[in-house]
Motif scaffolding. Structure first.
Motif, PDB file in Angstrom:
ATOM      1  N   LYS A  10     -22.571  40.526 -26.839  1.00 56.79           N
ATOM      2  CA  LYS A  10     -23.247  41.781 -27.167  1.00 56.79           C
ATOM      3  C   LYS A  10     -23.759  42.484 -25.920  1.00 56.79           C
ATOM      4  CE  LYS A  10     -24.768  40.287 -31.756  1.00 56.79           C
ATOM      5  NZ  LYS A  10     -25.941  40.034 -32.645  1.00 56.79           N
ATOM      6  N   GLY A  11     -23.886  41.762 -24.854  1.00 56.40           N
ATOM      7  CA  GLY A  11     -24.365  42.319 -23.598  1.00 56.40           C
ATOM      8  C   GLY A  11     -24.249  41.280 -22.513  1.00 56.40           C
ATOM      9  N   ASN A  12     -24.757  41.581 -21.332  1.00 58.45           N
ATOM     10  CA  ASN A  12     -24.723  40.659 -20.210  1.00 58.45           C
ATOM     11  C   ASN A  12     -25.609  39.447 -20.518  1.00 58.45           C
ATOM     12  OD1 ASN A  12     -24.935  39.299 -17.783  1.00 58.45           O
ATOM     13  ND2 ASN A  12     -25.129  41.166 -16.556  1.00 58.45           N
ATOM     14  N   PRO A  13     -25.040  38.243 -20.669  1.00 57.86           N
ATOM     15  CA  PRO A  13     -25.839  37.067 -21.035  1.00 57.86           C
ATOM     16  C   PRO A  13     -26.763  36.594 -19.926  1.00 57.86           C
ATOM     17  CG  PRO A  13     -23.588  36.401 -20.514  1.00 57.86           C
ATOM     18  CD  PRO A  13     -23.613  37.911 -20.497  1.00 57.86           C
ATOM     19  N   TYR A  14     -26.611  37.131 -18.725  1.00 56.68           N
ATOM     20  CA  TYR A  14     -27.443  36.699 -17.608  1.00 56.68           C
ATOM     21  C   TYR A  14     -28.680  37.585 -17.416  1.00 56.68           C
ATOM     22  CZ  TYR A  14     -23.412  33.827 -16.484  1.00 56.68           C
ATOM     23  OH  TYR A  14     -22.384  32.921 -16.554  1.00 56.68           O
ATOM     24  N   VAL A  15     -28.777  38.627 -18.215  1.00 54.53           N
ATOM     25  CA  VAL A  15     -29.958  39.477 -18.145  1.00 54.53           C
ATOM     26  C   VAL A  15     -31.076  38.853 -18.968  1.00 54.53           C
ATOM     27  CG1 VAL A  15     -30.944  41.708 -18.774  1.00 54.53           C
ATOM     28  CG2 VAL A  15     -28.649  41.600 -17.795  1.00 54.53           C
ATOM     29  N   VAL A  16     -32.196  38.579 -18.322  1.00 58.10           N
ATOM     30  CA  VAL A  16     -33.341  37.964 -19.000  1.00 58.10           C
ATOM     31  C   VAL A  16     -34.358  39.046 -19.318  1.00 58.10           C
ATOM     32  CG1 VAL A  16     -35.188  36.257 -18.861  1.00 58.10           C
ATOM     33  CG2 VAL A  16     -32.968  35.794 -17.774  1.00 58.10           C
ATOM     34  N   LYS A  17     -34.594  39.271 -20.601  1.00 56.15           N
ATOM     35  CA  LYS A  17     -35.555  40.293 -21.014  1.00 56.15           C
ATOM     36  C   LYS A  17     -36.921  39.662 -21.254  1.00 56.15           C
ATOM     37  CE  LYS A  17     -32.087  43.241 -23.215  1.00 56.15           C
ATOM     38  NZ  LYS A  17     -31.671  43.918 -24.473  1.00 56.15           N
ATOM     39  N   PRO A  18     -37.987  40.452 -21.075  1.00 61.17           N
ATOM     40  CA  PRO A  18     -39.331  39.928 -21.354  1.00 61.17           C
ATOM     41  C   PRO A  18     -39.468  39.497 -22.801  1.00 61.17           C
ATOM     42  CG  PRO A  18     -39.446  41.993 -20.134  1.00 61.17           C
ATOM     43  CD  PRO A  18     -38.029  41.837 -20.560  1.00 61.17           C
ATOM     44  N   LEU A  19     -40.297  38.495 -23.033  1.00 65.39           N
ATOM     45  CA  LEU A  19     -40.557  38.057 -24.401  1.00 65.39           C
ATOM     46  C   LEU A  19     -41.278  39.136 -25.173  1.00 65.39           C
ATOM     47  CD1 LEU A  19     -41.769  34.387 -23.753  1.00 65.39           C
ATOM     48  CD2 LEU A  19     -39.512  35.132 -24.563  1.00 65.39           C
ATOM     49  N   PRO A  20     -41.008  39.246 -26.473  1.00 68.35           N
ATOM     50  CA  PRO A  20     -41.693  40.256 -27.275  1.00 68.35           C
ATOM     51  C   PRO A  20     -43.124  39.841 -27.592  1.00 68.35           C
ATOM     52  CG  PRO A  20     -40.297  38.909 -28.678  1.00 68.35           C
ATOM     53  CD  PRO A  20     -40.021  38.467 -27.258  1.00 68.35           C
ATOM     54  N   GLY A  21     -43.954  40.815 -27.873  1.00 67.77           N
ATOM     55  CA  GLY A  21     -45.309  40.529 -28.329  1.00 67.77           C
ATOM     56  C   GLY A  21     -45.278  40.238 -29.818  1.00 67.77           C
TER      57      GLY A  21
END
Length: 228
Positions: A10-21
């Protein structure tokens, strides 16, 4: 992006996004309980700007997001009398302090719209959000009876249409109104909006970042900046 999609991702698997609140974000924030407690204590007990330092990708934004959610959840569960709610999105600091302060006030206004139901359930005072929504989202305001009525106090204008510009907000007492809303919704010690100022390192000179932070302290009262 097309490359990863062609491989079935679905997208770049190496991109780490911040955890949601959220509850999920709290469960995924592993090994940061001490930092989480310290951050919450600073937010609740101090009116100073809390600064988080650390390398890129270490999890500063995730910590702030989860801390805000925990603070809100503590209020909902009756564990705290302080109601803290997040601003809609992180703020990006600018070298022009005046421009940055304006973006803070607009974020506060949007936060009142986003959290209207939560604030009302908590018995907090909220501005006339119907008028506020129109004011914030309409590119053109139409005047009636020789003037324009705004949630910030009326101001005179010729009958017809008036561009909804930043100068218009200033003329209508936008900042003064925001301060009034904050003081009414969050009396002393009862909480506030938590805003994340992200990526201070984007300002080339540290003295510039310090100068901007110093300049925003007074006009942004009741507004806690958590800087990454």
């Amino acid at each position: 992006m097309d490359f990863w999609l062609s491989l079935g991702f679905k997208g770049n698997p190496y991109v780490v996004k911040p955890l949601p609140g959220s509850e999920d974000g709290r469960e995924l924030l592993v090994g940061r309980d001490r930092e989480l407690r310290a951050l919450l204590r600073r937010v609740r007990e101090s009116d100073m700007h809390v600064v988080l330092e650390g390398p890129n990708g270490v999890g500063k934004t995730s910590l702030v997001s989860v801390a805000t959610w925990v603070a809100s959840e503590d209020y909902r569960q009756g564990r705290s009398q302080q109601l803290y709610l997040p601003l809609p999105e992180p703020l990006q600091i600018k070298e022009d302090a005046e421009e940055f302060i304006s973006s803070c006030y607009f974020a506060i206004a949007r936060a009142f719209l986003e959290h209207e139901d939560t604030l009302k359930r908590a018995g907090r005072t909220v501005p006339r959000t119907k008028d506020l929504n129109l004011w914030l989202n309409s590119p053109v305001l139409r005047s009636r009876a020789g003037g324009i009525t705004s949630p910030f106090g009326g101001f005179s204008a010729a009958v017809g249409a008036s561009a909804n510009t930043s100068q218009g907000f200033t003329q209508a007492g936008f900042r003064a109104a925001c301060k009034k809303w904050l003081s009414e919704a969050f009396p002393d010690g009862s909480g506030g909006f938590i805003g994340l100022i992200d990526n201070l390192e984007l300002i080339d000179v540290s003295s510039d970042a310090q100068r901007v932070i110093e300049e925003i302290r007074t006009p942004s009262s009741n507004f806690q900046e958590l800087a990454g």
